[in-house]
Design a protein around this motif. Sequence first.
Motif, PDB file in Angstrom:
ATOM      1  N   GLU A 173      34.201  34.947  34.959  1.00 21.64           N
ATOM      2  CA  GLU A 173      33.821  34.826  36.368  1.00 21.64           C
ATOM      3  C   GLU A 173      33.949  33.408  36.905  1.00 21.64           C
ATOM      4  N   ILE A 174      34.057  32.423  36.008  1.00 22.49           N
ATOM      5  CA  ILE A 174      34.183  31.030  36.459  1.00 22.49           C
ATOM      6  C   ILE A 174      35.371  30.865  37.402  1.00 22.49           C
ATOM      7  N   PHE A 175      36.493  31.465  37.061  1.00 25.54           N
ATOM      8  CA  PHE A 175      37.752  31.192  37.762  1.00 25.54           C
ATOM      9  C   PHE A 175      37.789  31.782  39.170  1.00 25.54           C
ATOM     10  N   PRO A 176      37.474  33.067  39.366  1.00 26.33           N
ATOM     11  CA  PRO A 176      37.454  33.560  40.751  1.00 26.33           C
ATOM     12  C   PRO A 176      36.370  32.907  41.593  1.00 26.33           C
ATOM     13  N   GLU A 177      35.257  32.541  40.974  1.00 28.63           N
ATOM     14  CA  GLU A 177      34.194  31.887  41.735  1.00 28.63           C
ATOM     15  C   GLU A 177      34.627  30.508  42.210  1.00 28.63           C
TER      16      GLU A 177
END
Length: 252
Positions: A173-177
């Motif tokens: 979830e780090i990347f889309p956030e």
Amino acid sequence: MSGLLKFRYILFLFLLVACKGEPSEKQAEELPENAASEEEAPGESSGNTILFFGDSLTAGLGLEPEQAFPALIGERLDSLGYDYQVVNAGLSGETTASGANRLDWVLRQPVAVFVLELGANDGLRGIPLSETRKNLKDIVERVRESDSTTRILLAGMQLPPNMGPAYTTEFREIFPELAAQHNLHLIPFLLDGVGGIPELNQQDGIHPTAEGHRILADNVWEVLGPVLQAEALQAGQPGGDQTPGTASDTRP
């Protein structure tokens, strides 16, 4: 290299920060370090540079430089008439922390598009995710400070399930956030269609084969192509009439 007139494969000599103590099982599985002699400083190119900044996935560990996905992107750019120079600034073993440490070096040149592919080694080492997020955010902000017009593509990454469900979910979830928070172009998952498929990976099960890198190039192009097409249309340059495909993109 035949057919790669605009492609420069840049190798860097940097000392990577080593983890203290004996390597854990997670550390033993990480993308291995492959520091090599520095051939050329990346400070001589024009403003039409697409810079790939990542770890051994970007560097193309185990393959010839022209087989790695940045070089394949360079070939596609040439065939479509785009006037861009591709620079592969991938370094095997790179973490987000060591990437942040060498960022100023690669930003000594003007960069039109910055493709950020880091984080996998953080996850395989079990580095606290707050540090990974902080380092990626720092890199993005510093690229923007260097040149506010630079387009930034962030390559999403996922981890194998043995890292634990909570850790792997938060990591993914780090990347889309970050892409949503910082208005970045998001490549949802760089290894889509390659990760976990034995015949598309080398014997270590981590690094893609030449065929795997062709799929990675397609994954990148789905996002990069529309970005370049929009820029070309705006500037009235060759390539603007191409139809590179659809993008998964958080930017308007």
